[in-house]
Design a protein around this motif. Sequence first.
Motif, mmCIF file in Angstrom:
data_model
loop_
_atom_site.group_PDB
_atom_site.id
_atom_site.type_symbol
_atom_site.label_atom_id
_atom_site.label_comp_id
_atom_site.label_asym_id
_atom_site.label_seq_id
_atom_site.Cartn_x
_atom_site.Cartn_y
_atom_site.Cartn_z
ATOM 1 N N SER A 1 30.294 11.571 13.938
ATOM 2 C CA SER A 1 31.288 12.093 14.877
ATOM 3 C C SER A 1 30.947 13.548 15.163
ATOM 4 N N HIS A 2 31.891 14.292 15.669
ATOM 5 C CA HIS A 2 31.821 15.737 15.919
ATOM 6 C C HIS A 2 31.072 16.070 17.209
ATOM 7 N N THR A 3 29.895 15.497 17.419
ATOM 8 C CA THR A 3 29.141 15.771 18.649
ATOM 9 C C THR A 3 29.440 14.750 19.740
ATOM 10 N N HIS A 4 30.417 13.896 19.510
ATOM 11 C CA HIS A 4 30.915 12.961 20.518
ATOM 12 C C HIS A 4 29.807 12.052 21.056
ATOM 13 N N HIS A 5 28.884 11.679 20.219
ATOM 14 C CA HIS A 5 27.783 10.826 20.634
ATOM 15 C C HIS A 5 28.161 9.347 20.496
ATOM 16 N N LEU A 6 27.515 8.524 21.280
ATOM 17 C CA LEU A 6 27.768 7.088 21.276
ATOM 18 C C LEU A 6 26.491 6.349 20.901
ATOM 19 N N LEU A 7 26.568 5.568 19.839
ATOM 20 C CA LEU A 7 25.486 4.671 19.456
ATOM 21 C C LEU A 7 26.026 3.253 19.613
ATOM 22 N N LYS A 8 25.825 2.689 20.794
ATOM 23 C CA LYS A 8 26.470 1.413 21.124
ATOM 24 C C LYS A 8 26.144 0.315 20.123
ATOM 25 N N ASN A 9 24.907 0.282 19.683
ATOM 26 C CA ASN A 9 24.484 -0.737 18.725
ATOM 27 C C ASN A 9 23.852 -0.119 17.481
ATOM 28 N N GLY A 10 24.283 1.088 17.187
ATOM 29 C CA GLY A 10 23.789 1.740 15.988
ATOM 30 C C GLY A 10 22.368 2.255 16.138
ATOM 31 N N GLU A 11 21.882 2.836 15.058
ATOM 32 C CA GLU A 11 20.524 3.380 15.030
ATOM 33 C C GLU A 11 20.057 3.373 13.583
ATOM 34 N N LEU A 12 18.874 2.852 13.343
ATOM 35 C CA LEU A 12 18.334 2.809 11.981
ATOM 36 C C LEU A 12 17.430 4.007 11.755
ATOM 37 N N VAL A 13 17.767 4.838 10.784
ATOM 38 C CA VAL A 13 16.962 5.993 10.414
ATOM 39 C C VAL A 13 16.658 5.891 8.930
ATOM 40 N N ASN A 14 15.365 5.762 8.604
ATOM 41 C CA ASN A 14 14.948 5.558 7.221
ATOM 42 C C ASN A 14 15.627 4.283 6.704
ATOM 43 N N HIS A 15 16.447 4.379 5.669
ATOM 44 C CA HIS A 15 17.149 3.204 5.145
ATOM 45 C C HIS A 15 18.613 3.177 5.572
ATOM 46 N N SER A 16 19.021 4.081 6.439
ATOM 47 C CA SER A 16 20.441 4.222 6.779
ATOM 48 C C SER A 16 20.739 3.668 8.167
ATOM 49 N N LEU A 17 21.846 2.951 8.264
ATOM 50 C CA LEU A 17 22.363 2.523 9.559
ATOM 51 C C LEU A 17 23.322 3.585 10.066
ATOM 52 N N LEU A 18 23.000 4.174 11.205
ATOM 53 C CA LEU A 18 23.875 5.170 11.819
ATOM 54 C C LEU A 18 24.760 4.506 12.866
ATOM 55 N N ALA A 19 26.028 4.900 12.888
ATOM 56 C CA ALA A 19 26.977 4.365 13.863
ATOM 57 C C ALA A 19 27.800 5.508 14.422
ATOM 58 N N ALA A 20 28.269 5.368 15.664
ATOM 59 C CA ALA A 20 29.101 6.409 16.267
ATOM 60 C C ALA A 20 29.807 5.846 17.491
ATOM 61 N N ALA A 21 31.041 6.309 17.728
ATOM 62 C CA ALA A 21 31.886 5.729 18.781
ATOM 63 C C ALA A 21 32.429 6.774 19.753
ATOM 64 N N GLU A 22 31.597 7.758 20.124
ATOM 65 C CA GLU A 22 31.877 8.720 21.183
ATOM 66 C C GLU A 22 33.114 9.568 20.921
ATOM 67 N N LYS A 23 34.129 9.568 21.814
ATOM 68 C CA LYS A 23 35.252 10.500 21.700
ATOM 69 C C LYS A 23 36.497 9.945 22.390
ATOM 70 N N TRP A 24 37.641 10.566 22.093
ATOM 71 C CA TRP A 24 38.909 10.400 22.806
ATOM 72 C C TRP A 24 39.441 8.961 22.769
ATOM 73 N N GLY A 25 38.931 8.161 21.826
ATOM 74 C CA GLY A 25 39.374 6.774 21.749
ATOM 75 C C GLY A 25 38.806 5.899 22.844
ATOM 76 N N HIS A 26 37.739 6.348 23.515
ATOM 77 C CA HIS A 26 37.095 5.516 24.535
ATOM 78 C C HIS A 26 36.487 4.262 23.920
ATOM 79 N N TYR A 27 36.081 4.382 22.637
ATOM 80 C CA TYR A 27 35.450 3.263 21.946
ATOM 81 C C TYR A 27 36.027 3.132 20.536
ATOM 82 N N ILE A 28 35.921 1.923 20.008
ATOM 83 C CA ILE A 28 36.209 1.651 18.607
ATOM 84 C C ILE A 28 34.919 1.114 18.000
ATOM 85 N N GLY A 29 34.587 1.566 16.813
ATOM 86 C CA GLY A 29 33.353 1.129 16.173
ATOM 87 C C GLY A 29 33.597 -0.023 15.206
#
Length: 463
Positions: free
Chosen positions: A203-231
Amino acid sequence: MTEKITILHTNDIHSHFENWPKIRRFLLAQKEQLEKQDDSSVITVDLGDALDRAHPLTEVTNGTANVDLLNQIHYDAVTIGNNEGLTNTHQQLNELYRSANFDVVLANLLDIKNKLVPEWAEPSKIITTKNGTKVLIIGLTAPYTLTYPILGWQPISPEKVLPKVLAKNKGKFDVAVLLSHLGINQDRKLAKEFPWLDVIIGSHTHHLLKNGELVNHSLLAAAEKWGHYIGRISLEIDDKHKIVAEKAETIKTDELDSLPSDRQEIKGYEVHGEQLLAKNKLAKTTMAMTTSLSGPSKLVDEGLKAIMEKAGTNIAMLNAGLFLQNLPAGVVDRNILHKMLPHSMHVMRVGLNGYDLWRLVMEMEKNHNFLIRFPQKGMGFRGTYFGELHYAGIEFDKAEGRLYHNGKLVLPENHYEIAVPDHYLFIPFFPTIDIVGENKILYDESLRDVFGDYLAKHYPLNS
């Protein structure tokens, strides 16, 4: 036999209650549906910045109304954002979660007095699912080292605190989930440095990862801002409590069904907040004060006087876009003031020698026309456009390139003090302030309250 763990997450709602009825229905329905399944467990989390004082109900309740709404979900874990941490006083933050029915998870903010995590939070939490999988939840917020200490909090960098939290919980968990109010770049960095983090919800930077992002062994998820999305994160767990499959997705709230009662509920929050604010009368003006993005402005002139009084200076700078509406003649209440100045910013006193003051003015003059219609957002600003810059106590001769203070030439070696909004320290247009300014943020009052105090003093109710 595999187990399914679903993590439902929200973030950066910023008091955008217009999306809350849909979010609430979706989360509660998902929880009810999934928890009926024997091999399914649900975890609900919020990543912070649920509140924003730009909304009147948040302003008048210091955010406790937002906590009441979060209580409707009964989240399993919530961390804080900079809006919870930096737009409340130390005491207000200590009181914010007193009625919460959820756990606040926060590992990197200590009370300066005792060097301990505040009593309303815990560094981490372990949730045990139906099938016995132990999920470690860790919360981290953006460590604003410049401003948190002013409020009596000591932020700690994620790189310092994470090893300690992971070591303390070593052998006690199967899956590690980080609730991050740090921003996408920091999330990617932590994923590379800490492979034990299975899931990082950002969160914090209001970014959207619609289907996540795999970095190293971690699954990253993010749902943008203002309740536009639910993760929604889906984890498949084997009989040894290890992740064998994972998926992140986002649900667009605009595509969820509305009910006729939604509009009334949303409007009710705004009306109730405005009614409560309006009960507090501050001042009485005999003439209207107008503003505009460019040109002369009585309201900006009064604003310049107000911040000079607060900072104890005889020079000030202020942008016209701060004032979102005119101030009509008559009684001024907190609701009028809040509509006019909804920003989360403070007055700052800046010390500069004469040469650096001249250089700062040159930066402002260079950006002058560009900034009038610049669509500024964030870093405390809750308006639309930056607007024209106005000065008090100094005059700039464009033809000669000379700067005067009260009719006298500004001398390079002399020391000058200027009052400005602290917003100017964080935007990129005036680097002189950050590089050489002797900056003191006056964090005891918001800019809105400073202007309210000025009006109450110079335009008293009983005049």
